[in-house]
Design a protein around this motif. Structure first.
Motif, short mmCIF file in Angstrom:
data_model
loop_
_atom_site.label_atom_id
_atom_site.label_comp_id
_atom_site.label_asym_id
_atom_site.label_seq_id
_atom_site.Cartn_x
_atom_site.Cartn_y
_atom_site.Cartn_z
N GLU A 174 76.13 34.17 -68.22
CA GLU A 174 75.37 34.45 -69.68
C GLU A 174 75.72 33.35 -70.55
N VAL B 231 79.38 32.28 -71.84
CA VAL B 231 80.56 32.09 -71.02
C VAL B 231 80.96 30.52 -71.07
N PRO B 232 82.21 30.45 -71.71
CA PRO B 232 82.75 29.18 -72.19
C PRO B 232 83.50 28.76 -70.72
N PRO B 233 83.27 27.28 -70.66
CA PRO B 233 84.06 26.55 -69.34
C PRO B 233 85.49 26.63 -69.70
N ALA B 234 86.22 27.11 -68.70
CA ALA B 234 87.62 27.35 -68.98
C ALA B 234 88.62 26.16 -68.20
N LEU C 96 83.86 25.54 -63.97
CA LEU C 96 84.79 26.04 -64.84
C LEU C 96 84.23 27.17 -65.64
N LYS C 97 82.96 27.51 -65.74
CA LYS C 97 82.37 29.07 -66.35
C LYS C 97 82.76 29.97 -65.33
N ARG D 122 85.31 30.02 -63.68
CA ARG D 122 86.74 30.47 -63.84
C ARG D 122 87.21 31.37 -65.05
N SER D 123 86.33 31.36 -66.08
CA SER D 123 86.27 32.35 -67.17
C SER D 123 85.87 33.66 -66.73
#
Lengths: 106, 531
Positions: free
Chosen positions: A49, A52-55, B411-412, B414-415
């Protein structure tokens, strides 16, 4: 299925990484890279979506669990010669390296 | 009974009270090592003999003189009426990915074979300050890159004490094998994608990956800096709790080390599990795996013995008053390995560029004409194939033209993996779990040589452990049974951020409930050299 990492692309990566391989190693590594990419391609199917942020890490950093900023104090190293002694080549406390490839500017 | 078959808590208590000398404990440790370990790993190892194949080979370096000095110091402080600390006289081993001042710290790689660390890693320093005695450095996959410990440049590679034809798991294979065989009571390992829990499961010991940041990474040779977690390997949950209580805590030398106070983990061992909500997820009870011919994902069932171990554990906890919550959805867990293939490789490549033959470590002995050729030859000769593969992949998926498609996307995802856990543990949510119960591994230990070389299959050995690394949450593997082949089965509990206390509480309750189980009476094969 065509290989994503072609022999040409592989050679380019090898050069960037400053490696050198014999043909047998190169064949193995290129095969494994392509196999891993087949697994990685599952990510393309994940619905992401907009929000959704990159972590960059799992656990959030907050004021409660993170150290506060502190003064940038100079702390001398207590054993610099021990550290220098680990180097393959040292002269007068400088690391020695061979000639660095370069181009003379006109 | 050898002191090496006792608990770390019991030994430490006796040493602190002056009823047992630390030197005596150390003598028992070295006696056990000489009985079961065989020769330590080395770069020039020659032929692997039948004798080699029957031994554990947990060690790369034994630091015997240093250990005796430490033990004498502990005994002296006891005789002078001082308290040497909660780990007084407890012999430990250290995965050779941690620096210890004045000792070889190799990362199981040729490129660091001659590196003698000029400082000591924070968690090791804390263990030693608490009275622990370091026996030496134990073997691992090169730079921790693997799940079997076979990729070490120092051979013979570590073997599984339960059956020496089998791998001990990895990358903390030396740690898990040493603890399982009683060569030391505790070991410190690291877990980036499962590297403590998977070998703990394969070797029938307890392994904890703490919350990311709970234990300082200072002095750890880095692999995946956003994923790496130092943690304890022990033979029982209580010993792991004691060890974590010593290692954990803030560290001004690691700004990612959490500043939260460290709870009294030992007190969680006294609590029962009445009212705790423990979840089971169908997503952890099947094994998705990519078919490399078609690229499609195939789903296999979990082996029945492993499935049964989970259901038995749930029943044992339910019998003690825990509430078992079934059908907890973890829809993104199957993306754990693909995501890991990207993130861990990018971080590994970044961390490995520092090894270049200039400041420390190996430099090529062959001729070179300029700096670039020196780099190339040094890295070609110094790194094994697995680090090279990780560097190449890390560079590819983070390259400017591919980063959006791979690294940024990973990375997303991963969220999303983290959000599965947040939903399951949300105190106001539908599931409100205190812990999630899953298998640790999709199989029991595999034979040496069976998987090594196939880097996709090897990575999938971590598929049930890696989601916790992405999410940062704590997770523990504890022995949950023995398979019909005589190999240990690990069960895993995962908990919300910083709730290691819950993992100890639940793990200890399970241990108590199964104390008399027949499978607990079975001992590792290498104990035949002791009895």
């Amino acid at each position: 299925m065509t290989d994503e990492i072609t022999p040409e692309l592989f050679e380019h990566l090898v050069d960037l990484a400053a490696f050198a391989f014999d043909p047998k190693e190169a064949k193995y590594l290129r095969r494994e890279l392509n196999n891993q990419l087949k697994a990685i391609h599952q990510l393309a199917a994940v619905p992401l979506e907009e929000d959704v942020p990159p972590a960059s890490h799992g656990v959030p950093y907050t004021d409660q669990n993170s150290p506060s900023l502190r003064e940038d104090l100079w702390v001398p190293c207590d054993n610099p010669d021990e550290i220098l002694a680990q180097a393959p080549q040292v002269e007068d406390r400088y690391f020695i390296v061979p000639d660095i490839p370069h181009t003379e500017l006109e | 009974m050898s002191l090496m078959d006792k608990t770390a808590r019991n030994v430490a208590e006796k040493v602190r009270r002056g009823e047992l000398s630390a030197v005596t404990v150390l003598e028992d440790a070295f006696e056990r090592i000489s009985a079961v370990d065989g020769r330590p790993g080395a770069l020039d190892y020659g032929e692997i003999s039948d004798e080699d194949k029957s031994k554990v080979h947990a060690f790369i370096t034994l630091t015997k003189d240093r250990a005796y000095q430490q033990a004498q110091d502990v005994d002296r402080s006891v005789s002078e009426g001082e308290d040497p600390g909660p780990l007084a006289g407890v012999p430990i081993t250290v995965k050779d990915i941690f620096c210890i001042k004045g000792t070889p710290s190799t990362a199981a790689s040729r490129i660091l074979a001659n590196f003698v660390a000029p400082y000591t890693a924070t968690p090791v320093e804390r263990l030693e300050a608490a009275g622990a005695i370091t026996l030496g450095k134990v073997n691992l996959d090169e730079f921790t890159y693997g799940s079997s410990s076979e990729s070490s440049a120092f051979q013979p590679a570590t073997r599984n004490p339960w059956h020496t034809d089998y791998v001990p798991g990895g990358s903390s294979g030396g740690s898990a094998a040493a603890v399982a065989a009683g060569e030391g009571l505790l070991s410190i390992g690291t877990d980036t994608g499962g590297s403590i829990r998977q070998p703990a499961a394969f070797c029938g010991v307890v392994g904890l990956k703490p919350t990311y940041g709970r234990v300082s990474r200072y002095g750890l040779i880095a692999f995946g800096s956003s994923l790496d977690c130092p943690g304890p390997v022990a033979r029982n949950v209580g010993d792991a709790a004691l060890m974590l209580s010593v290692m954990a805590g803030e560290d001004r030398r690691d700004s990612t080390a959490a500043t939260l106070p460290v709870p009294d983990y030992l007190s969680s061992l006294d609590k029962d599990v009445r009212g705790l909500r423990i979840g089971i997820s169908p997503d952890y009870m099947r094994i998705p795996y990519p078919d490399l011919q078609t690229g499609e994902v195939v789903v296999a069932d979990l082996p029945k013995e492993i499935r049964d171990a989970i259901l038995n554990a749930a029943q044992a906890l339910a019998d003690q008053g825990a509430e078992i919550v079934e059908n907890v959805p973890m829809p993104n867990m199957s993306y754990g390995i693909p995501t890991y293939f990207v993130i861990s490789r990018v971080e590994a490549a970044s961390n490995l560029h520092r090894f270049d033959g200039v400041k420390y470590g190996y430099r090529t002995q062959s001729e070179f004409s300029d700096l670039r050729e020196m780099y190339r030859k040094t890295r070609a000769e110094g790194f094994g194939l697995q680090p090279k593969l990780r560097i190449l992949m890390g560079m590819y998926v983070s390259a400017a033209q591919y980063s959006e498609q791979y690294y940024q996307r990973a990375l997303k995802v991963r969220s999303k993996i983290r959000s599965d856990f947040e939903a399951a543990f949300d105190p106001q949510g539908a599931y409100r779990l205190d812990a999630l119960l899953t298998p640790t591994t999709p199989t029991t230990a595999f034979k040496l040589g069976d998987v090594y070389g196939d880097t996709v299959l090897m990575q999938y050995a971590d598929q049930l452990t890696v989601p916790a690394n992405h999410a940062g949450i704590p997770a523990i593997s504890i022995p949950g049974g023995i398979s019909s082949e005589g190999l240990p089965i690990g069960i895993q509990f995962q908990a919300p951020d910083y709730r290691e206390d819950t993992l100890f509480q639940v793990g200890n309750a399970f241990e108590q409930a199964t104390d008399d189980a027949d499978w607990r009476k079975i001992k590792p094969q290498v104990m035949k050299f002791v009895e």
